[in-house]
Enzyme design. Structure first.
Site, PDB file in Angstrom:
ATOM      1  N   TYR A  36       0.817  -1.328   0.066  1.00 20.70           N
ATOM      2  CA  TYR A  36      -0.009   0.200   0.132  1.00 20.70           C
ATOM      3  C   TYR A  36       0.719   1.307  -0.100  1.00 20.70           C
ATOM      4  CZ  TYR A  36      -3.830  -2.822   1.601  1.00 20.70           C
ATOM      5  OH  TYR A  36      -4.742  -4.031   1.485  1.00 20.70           O
ATOM      6  N   HIS A  41      -4.136   6.248  -1.878  1.00 21.64           N
ATOM      7  CA  HIS A  41      -5.341   5.956  -0.796  1.00 21.64           C
ATOM      8  C   HIS A  41      -4.076   6.019   0.402  1.00 21.64           C
ATOM      9  CE1 HIS A  41      -8.951   5.661   1.100  1.00 21.64           C
ATOM     10  NE2 HIS A  41      -9.168   4.261   1.556  1.00 21.64           N
ATOM     11  N   ASP A 112      -6.791  11.384   1.619  1.00 17.58           N
ATOM     12  CA  ASP A 112      -7.764  11.531   0.044  1.00 17.58           C
ATOM     13  C   ASP A 112      -8.518  12.414  -0.134  1.00 17.58           C
ATOM     14  OD1 ASP A 112      -7.283   8.138   0.958  1.00 17.58           O
ATOM     15  OD2 ASP A 112      -8.587   8.321  -0.819  1.00 17.58           O
ATOM     16  N   ASN A 133     -13.476   5.652   4.464  1.00 19.78           N
ATOM     17  CA  ASN A 133     -13.790   4.876   5.322  1.00 19.78           C
ATOM     18  C   ASN A 133     -13.334   5.511   6.409  1.00 19.78           C
ATOM     19  OD1 ASN A 133     -16.054   2.795   3.556  1.00 19.78           O
ATOM     20  ND2 ASN A 133     -14.488   1.503   3.304  1.00 19.78           N
TER      21      ASN A 133
END
Length: 208
Positions: A36, A41, A112, A133
């Protein structure tokens, strides 16, 4: 007996109630794991990593995340990268707010935003989660959306049904070349939040 008498008459440290007002929790949202690191994100993590390198800070693994401390102009900035994964970010945010006795108005969350063009800065004093989220969980755990957030534009250049792949995808070549300049700006935003205040920071940086 002598020790007890010494304790009884020794001066006790009185905590200055203004100390907590000089402490700021700067939270960069992202997901842990090497897969990641360079994804859109994870801009919250990337912004804090850039800031830490710029100021020669080191992150320490702590409960529910990685933490670095930065002192500047009489303020203490606690830079937090939650290790709870994005969807449970609120747990780490609440824990460190409570542990360090940091008031809600000194919380600044970096995230983001698909609705902003790449690299665009938008600072807001409150707001809905906008479908994010991480913000959704923070709002739930804190039971409020009344905290400052720093939205970093990642644009919405994806085809219908490909939003997840886009958000969790890596920056393209053009974005990668422009990121350092935008991260430099993000570092200025963080400092300004703690020293100039939210209103002045919004006026100085929104839309840049």
């Amino acid at each position: 007996m002598i020790q007890w008498i010494q304790q009884l008459f020794s001066p006790t440290k009185i905590e200055d109630p203004t100390d907590s007002m000089k402490k700021y929790l700067i939270v960069g949202l992202g997901n842990i794991g090497v897969e990641y690191v360079n994804t859109r994100h994870n801009i919250g993590f990337k912004a804090l990593d850039f800031f830490a390198r710029k100021e020669s800070l080191s992150f320490e693994t702590v409960k529910l995340g990685a933490l670095a401390e930065y002192k500047f102009k009489g303020r203490t900035f606690l830079l937090l990268k939650p290790n709870t994964y994005m969807n449970l970010s609120g747990k780490a945010v609440k824990y460190w707010l409570d542990k360090e006795n940091i008031p809600l108005e000194n919380l600044f969350v970096i995230t983001d935003d698909l609705n902003l063009s790449f690299g665009t800065v938008r600072i807001k004093p409150k707001g809905s989660d906008g479908g994010h989220n991480g913000l959704k969980n923070i709002n739930l755990v804190l039971n409020t959306n009344q905290y400052a957030r720093f939205r970093f534009g990642i644009s919405d250049q994806f085809k219908k049904g490909q939003q997840v792949d886009y958000v969790l995808g890596e920056w393209d070549e053009e974005e990668t070349s422009k990121l350092p300049e935008r991260l430099e700006l993000a570092a200025e935003v963080i400092k300004s939040f703690g020293t100039a205040g939210l209103e002045n920071t919004m006026n100085a940086f929104n839309g840049k």
